[in-house]
Write a protein that holds these residues in place. Structure first.
Motif, PDB file in Angstrom:
ATOM      1  N   SER A 332       0.818  -1.210   0.000  1.00 50.80           N
ATOM      2  CA  SER A 332       0.000   0.000   0.000  1.00 50.80           C
ATOM      3  C   SER A 332       0.851   1.259   0.000  1.00 50.80           C
ATOM      4  O   SER A 332       0.398   2.321  -0.436  1.00 50.80           O
ATOM      5  CB  SER A 332      -0.939   0.000   1.211  1.00 50.80           C
ATOM      6  OG  SER A 332      -0.181  -0.098   2.419  1.00 50.80           O
ATOM      7  N   ASN A 333       2.092   1.154   0.488  1.00 51.19           N
ATOM      8  CA  ASN A 333       2.974   2.323   0.523  1.00 51.19           C
ATOM      9  C   ASN A 333       4.007   2.335  -0.613  1.00 51.19           C
ATOM     10  O   ASN A 333       4.879   3.200  -0.652  1.00 51.19           O
ATOM     11  CB  ASN A 333       3.726   2.368   1.860  1.00 51.19           C
ATOM     12  CG  ASN A 333       2.787   2.585   3.032  1.00 51.19           C
ATOM     13  OD1 ASN A 333       1.713   3.184   2.862  1.00 51.19           O
ATOM     14  ND2 ASN A 333       3.165   2.089   4.207  1.00 51.19           N
ATOM     15  N   TRP A 334       3.891   1.367  -1.511  1.00 50.79           N
ATOM     16  CA  TRP A 334       4.932   1.187  -2.538  1.00 50.79           C
ATOM     17  C   TRP A 334       5.135   2.456  -3.372  1.00 50.79           C
ATOM     18  O   TRP A 334       6.239   2.919  -3.599  1.00 50.79           O
ATOM     19  CB  TRP A 334       4.541   0.024  -3.442  1.00 50.79           C
ATOM     20  CG  TRP A 334       5.685  -0.492  -4.306  1.00 50.79           C
ATOM     21  CD1 TRP A 334       6.946  -0.025  -4.352  1.00 50.79           C
ATOM     22  CD2 TRP A 334       5.612  -1.582  -5.217  1.00 50.79           C
ATOM     23  NE1 TRP A 334       7.699  -0.743  -5.228  1.00 50.79           N
ATOM     24  CE2 TRP A 334       6.900  -1.729  -5.793  1.00 50.79           C
ATOM     25  CE3 TRP A 334       4.605  -2.457  -5.604  1.00 50.79           C
ATOM     26  CZ2 TRP A 334       7.182  -2.688  -6.738  1.00 50.79           C
ATOM     27  CZ3 TRP A 334       4.902  -3.422  -6.537  1.00 50.79           C
ATOM     28  CH2 TRP A 334       6.184  -3.549  -7.099  1.00 50.79           C
ATOM     29  N   PHE A 335       4.029   3.027  -3.801  1.00 53.23           N
ATOM     30  CA  PHE A 335       4.112   4.210  -4.657  1.00 53.23           C
ATOM     31  C   PHE A 335       3.845   5.506  -3.893  1.00 53.23           C
ATOM     32  O   PHE A 335       3.408   6.498  -4.468  1.00 53.23           O
ATOM     33  CB  PHE A 335       3.128   4.071  -5.827  1.00 53.23           C
ATOM     34  CG  PHE A 335       3.468   2.917  -6.742  1.00 53.23           C
ATOM     35  CD1 PHE A 335       4.432   3.061  -7.726  1.00 53.23           C
ATOM     36  CD2 PHE A 335       2.829   1.687  -6.600  1.00 53.23           C
ATOM     37  CE1 PHE A 335       4.757   2.008  -8.556  1.00 53.23           C
ATOM     38  CE2 PHE A 335       3.149   0.636  -7.435  1.00 53.23           C
ATOM     39  CZ  PHE A 335       4.117   0.788  -8.416  1.00 53.23           C
ATOM     40  N   ASN A 336       4.102   5.455  -2.617  1.00 52.03           N
ATOM     41  CA  ASN A 336       3.968   6.652  -1.784  1.00 52.03           C
ATOM     42  C   ASN A 336       5.220   7.518  -1.978  1.00 52.03           C
ATOM     43  O   ASN A 336       6.294   7.205  -1.487  1.00 52.03           O
ATOM     44  CB  ASN A 336       3.808   6.255  -0.319  1.00 52.03           C
ATOM     45  CG  ASN A 336       3.565   7.475   0.581  1.00 52.03           C
ATOM     46  OD1 ASN A 336       3.438   8.592   0.091  1.00 52.03           O
ATOM     47  ND2 ASN A 336       3.499   7.222   1.881  1.00 52.03           N
ATOM     48  N   ILE A 337       5.062   8.593  -2.722  1.00 50.72           N
ATOM     49  CA  ILE A 337       6.191   9.478  -3.048  1.00 50.72           C
ATOM     50  C   ILE A 337       6.035  10.766  -2.250  1.00 50.72           C
ATOM     51  O   ILE A 337       4.942  11.333  -2.166  1.00 50.72           O
ATOM     52  CB  ILE A 337       6.217   9.781  -4.565  1.00 50.72           C
ATOM     53  CG1 ILE A 337       6.349   8.469  -5.353  1.00 50.72           C
ATOM     54  CG2 ILE A 337       7.338  10.745  -4.938  1.00 50.72           C
ATOM     55  CD1 ILE A 337       6.244   8.642  -6.847  1.00 50.72           C
ATOM     56  N   PRO A 338       7.134  11.236  -1.622  1.00 47.80           N
ATOM     57  CA  PRO A 338       8.531  10.812  -1.787  1.00 47.80           C
ATOM     58  C   PRO A 338       9.004   9.795  -0.760  1.00 47.80           C
ATOM     59  O   PRO A 338      10.183   9.461  -0.733  1.00 47.80           O
ATOM     60  CB  PRO A 338       9.282  12.122  -1.624  1.00 47.80           C
ATOM     61  CG  PRO A 338       8.471  12.883  -0.634  1.00 47.80           C
ATOM     62  CD  PRO A 338       7.042  12.531  -0.871  1.00 47.80           C
ATOM     63  N   GLY A 339       8.079   9.294   0.075  1.00 43.51           N
ATOM     64  CA  GLY A 339       8.512   8.438   1.170  1.00 43.51           C
ATOM     65  C   GLY A 339       9.186   7.163   0.721  1.00 43.51           C
ATOM     66  O   GLY A 339      10.088   6.660   1.392  1.00 43.51           O
TER      67      GLY A 339
END
Length: 470
Positions: A332-339
């Motif tokens: 769920s956080n894979w494409f959390n940018i910029p994190g």
């Protein structure tokens, strides 16, 4: 010092060292060819090999056969495919200085044992029994061409590409020569078949007269037997020559890339003129035209490049890599940018220390191969000069042989005419007539053979000088 400043410093060092050349090329041997060919007294520096085959060959039939063969001959088609493959490799070698870029995406789940240290730690800190990892990133790698290793790889590929073109030229020169010589042999066989049939007809007339004399009691049966034996000699030549004609047509058809068939031809051997304005030029001119010599020259270029590559492998290599992308322990956080962004830049210098002497041996073998290429170049030049000298001698001596053979034919034909007249008037016996007919048959066959050898010697000289690929 900041990391990027270190990278800039390394790149500056690369630019300075990039001008270095770790190996020295060996040039082509000087004076590999003599100033002139043996037996060549002409001062003309222009060689017949400079003529395109459409200008060199006067017979339209030969030109048509060559045109067809260049398109349809399978050896030519394979040579063209080899050029195509070499061109692709050379095109790829030009990209050697560009960085490599790769893209990779992974997803994995790791479930360690509950009794392992990893399992106890996961249960304590993550409140789960497995670890997930999701990663997508791009990787870039670039090797600095400090010692011209990549440049030498490009040079070797370029030489291989040009060699494939020279091989194609060599195939064509041989093909042109084979077609022309096969055509001349075919015309010779036609002429010899005509001679045999004419002699057979003459033998029939003589045999008829001898039988009439036998019936009149003027000769014995031995005269008939000897006349019949001479007739059978001429008769036996007919199927033999017809067989050779069919086989020559089959061979010529295959050279043109066609199934065995009858070859259409116009004219006879007497209508073909042997070229007398022949210039071999000078050996240095031959070196620039003959494909196998040019191929040997390019082999030395390849050998120089391979020595450079092997020598460069002994020196340090500088590689700069960069990796970046997205990484997360949860989908769920894979494409959390910029994190989820990550990036790594690194530069490394690798110096081979001990590899069981593999690199040193490769370098020494490359040196030996380069020495071999020099010897092979000298050998190819020597072979080429020898072939040209051989054909020059053949042309000169065959001209003398033809003069003698032509004089012999005229003498024998005159003798045969006299023998027939004397025989009919009863002033010559049958043995003299049979002997005259046998001499006439053999001398005319020999004359056709000598003239064909003259034509083929000129063609072979044209090929030996490097002609036929234009």
């Amino acid at each position: 010092m900041k990391p990027y400043k270190s990278i800039y410093t390394a790149l500056l060092l690369v630019l300075v060292l990039g001008a270095c050349k770790v190996s020295k090329d060996i040039p082509l041997p000087k004076n590999a060819a003599p100033e002139n060919f043996r037996g060549n007294t002409s001062t003309d520096t222009v060689s017949i090999a400079a003529l395109p085959y459409k200008e060199f060959f006067k017979e339209q039939t030969i030109r048509n056969l060559i045109d067809t063969a260049i398109v349809n001959n399978y050896d030519m088609q394979i040579a063209l495919k080899n050029i195509e493959a070499a061109a692709l490799l050379f095109k790829q070698s030009k990209l050697g200085n560009l960085p490599e870029l790769s893209l990779k995406a992974t997803a994995n789940s790791n479930r360690p044992s509950d009794n392992s240290l990893n399992g106890l730690q996961i249960g304590q800190f993550a409140q789960t029994k497995h670890i997930e990892d999701y990663n997508i990133g791009a990787g870039l790698s670039w090797e600095a061409d400090i010692w011209r290793k990549i440049a030498n790889q490009r040079n070797a590929a370029g030489a291989a590409f040009m060699q494939s073109a020279e091989v194609k030229k060599a195939v064509q020169t041989r093909l042109v020569s084979n077609i022309a010589q096969s055509f001349y042999r075919l015309i010779m066989l036609d002429t010899q078949l005509e001679i045999a049939k004419k002699n057979l007809s003459l033998n029939d007339s003589t045999l008829t007269i001898i039988r009439l004399q036998f019936d009149a009691g003027q000769v014995t049966s031995l005269a008939i037997q000897q006349a019949e034996a001479q007739q059978l000699v001429a008769a036996g030549l007919v199927p033999q020559l017809e067989q050779r004609i069919a086989l020559e047509e089959n061979a010529l058809s295959i050279l043109t890339g066609a199934l065995p068939k009858t070859i259409a031809r116009i004219g006879t051997l007497n209508t073909i003129t042997v070229q007398d304005q022949i210039s071999a030029g000078i050996p240095s001119r031959m070196l620039s035209l003959r494909p196998d010599v040019k191929s040997a020259e390019l082999e030395l270029v390849k050998a120089n490049a391979k020595v450079g590559i092997a020598k460069a492998s002994l020196y340090p290599s500088l590689t700069i890599t960069a990796n970046g992308g997205l990484n997360s322990f949860k989908a769920s956080n894979w494409f959390n940018i910029p994190g989820s962004l990550f990036g790594v830049v690194a530069g490394g210098i690798a110096q081979p220390i001990f590899q069981r002497k593999q690199l040193r041996t490769q370098y020494e073998v490359a040196l030996v191969d380069r020495e071999k290429s020099v010897i092979q170049f000298r050998s190819s030049v020597l072979t080429a000069v020898g072939e040209v000298s051989d054909e020059l001698v053949k042309i000169e001596k065959l001209k003398e042989q033809y003069t003698i053979a032509d004089k012999r034919v005229k003498t024998v034909q005159s003798g045969l005419s006299n023998a027939n007249m004397l025989f009919k008037s009863g002033m010559a016996n049958y043995l003299e007539v049979i002997n005259a007919q046998s001499n006439a048959l053999q001398s005319e066959l020999d004359l056709a053979t000598v003239k064909t050898a003259q034509l083929n010697a000129v063609v072979e000289l044209y090929r030996a000088l490097g002609g036929g690929w234009k």
